[in-house]
Motif scaffolding. Structure first.
Motif, short mmCIF file in Angstrom:
data_model
loop_
_atom_site.label_atom_id
_atom_site.label_comp_id
_atom_site.label_asym_id
_atom_site.label_seq_id
_atom_site.Cartn_x
_atom_site.Cartn_y
_atom_site.Cartn_z
N UNK A 11 0.83 -1.20 0.00
CA UNK A 11 0.00 0.00 0.00
C UNK A 11 0.87 1.26 0.00
N UNK A 12 1.91 1.26 0.82
CA UNK A 12 2.82 2.40 0.85
C UNK A 12 3.50 2.59 -0.50
N UNK A 13 3.88 1.50 -1.14
CA UNK A 13 4.51 1.56 -2.46
C UNK A 13 3.58 2.15 -3.50
N UNK A 14 2.32 1.74 -3.46
CA UNK A 14 1.33 2.28 -4.40
C UNK A 14 1.11 3.77 -4.17
N UNK A 15 1.05 4.17 -2.90
CA UNK A 15 0.86 5.59 -2.58
C UNK A 15 2.05 6.42 -3.06
N UNK A 16 3.25 5.92 -2.83
CA UNK A 16 4.45 6.63 -3.27
C UNK A 16 4.49 6.72 -4.80
N UNK A 17 4.19 5.62 -5.49
CA UNK A 17 4.16 5.63 -6.95
C UNK A 17 3.14 6.64 -7.48
N UNK A 18 1.96 6.70 -6.86
CA UNK A 18 0.93 7.65 -7.30
C UNK A 18 1.40 9.08 -7.09
N UNK A 19 2.04 9.34 -5.97
CA UNK A 19 2.55 10.68 -5.69
C UNK A 19 3.62 11.07 -6.71
N UNK A 20 4.58 10.18 -6.95
CA UNK A 20 5.65 10.49 -7.89
C UNK A 20 5.12 10.68 -9.30
N UNK A 21 4.13 9.91 -9.68
CA UNK A 21 3.52 10.06 -11.00
C UNK A 21 2.84 11.42 -11.12
N UNK A 32 4.79 23.41 -11.26
CA UNK A 32 5.68 23.19 -10.13
C UNK A 32 4.89 22.54 -9.00
N UNK A 33 5.63 21.90 -8.09
CA UNK A 33 5.02 21.23 -6.95
C UNK A 33 5.74 21.69 -5.70
N UNK A 34 5.00 22.26 -4.75
CA UNK A 34 5.60 22.71 -3.49
C UNK A 34 5.13 21.82 -2.36
N UNK A 35 6.09 21.29 -1.63
CA UNK A 35 5.81 20.50 -0.43
C UNK A 35 6.22 21.37 0.75
N UNK A 36 5.26 21.91 1.46
CA UNK A 36 5.52 22.84 2.55
C UNK A 36 6.44 22.17 3.57
N UNK A 37 7.49 22.86 3.93
CA UNK A 37 8.46 22.34 4.89
C UNK A 37 9.53 21.49 4.24
#
Length: 94
Positions: A11-21, A32-37
């Motif tokens: 599940x964590x792998x799928x979530x990370x893949x979706x985020x990176x995609x 652009x993509x901003x990740x606060x902090x």
């Protein structure tokens, strides 16, 4: 990541893949993509190399990295030789 989020690895792998995609698609579209902090991922047009991805760290990330002992000039690798006698670098203190 899976353990700290209390998720199984799949599940964590799928979530990370979706985020990176999602990040990749935004950058391909010129956004652009901003990740606060953490920081901002973006793309720049350069005359010599064309479009390149860039990352600018937020102040809190810079401060965290600067306060870590590895940023104090402590050696992170040392020179040694492998079994064939070739010079190599290996991590220390890990």
């Amino acid at each position: 990541m899976a353990e700290s989020a209390d998720l199984d690895k799949a599940t964590a792998g799928k979530a990370l893949d979706a985020f990176l995609t999602a990040v990749k698609h935004e950058l391909v579209d010129g956004g652009s993509v901003r990740l606060v902090g953490f920081g901002t991922f973006s793309v720049e047009q350069r005359a010599t190399t064309g479009v390149v991805p860039t990352f600018k760290a937020d102040r809190s990330l810079k401060d965290a990295v600067k306060s870590h002992p590895l940023s104090w000039g402590v050696a992170t690798t040392t020179r040694t030789q492998d079994s064939a006698g070739r010079g190599i670098r290996v991590p220390v203190g890990r």
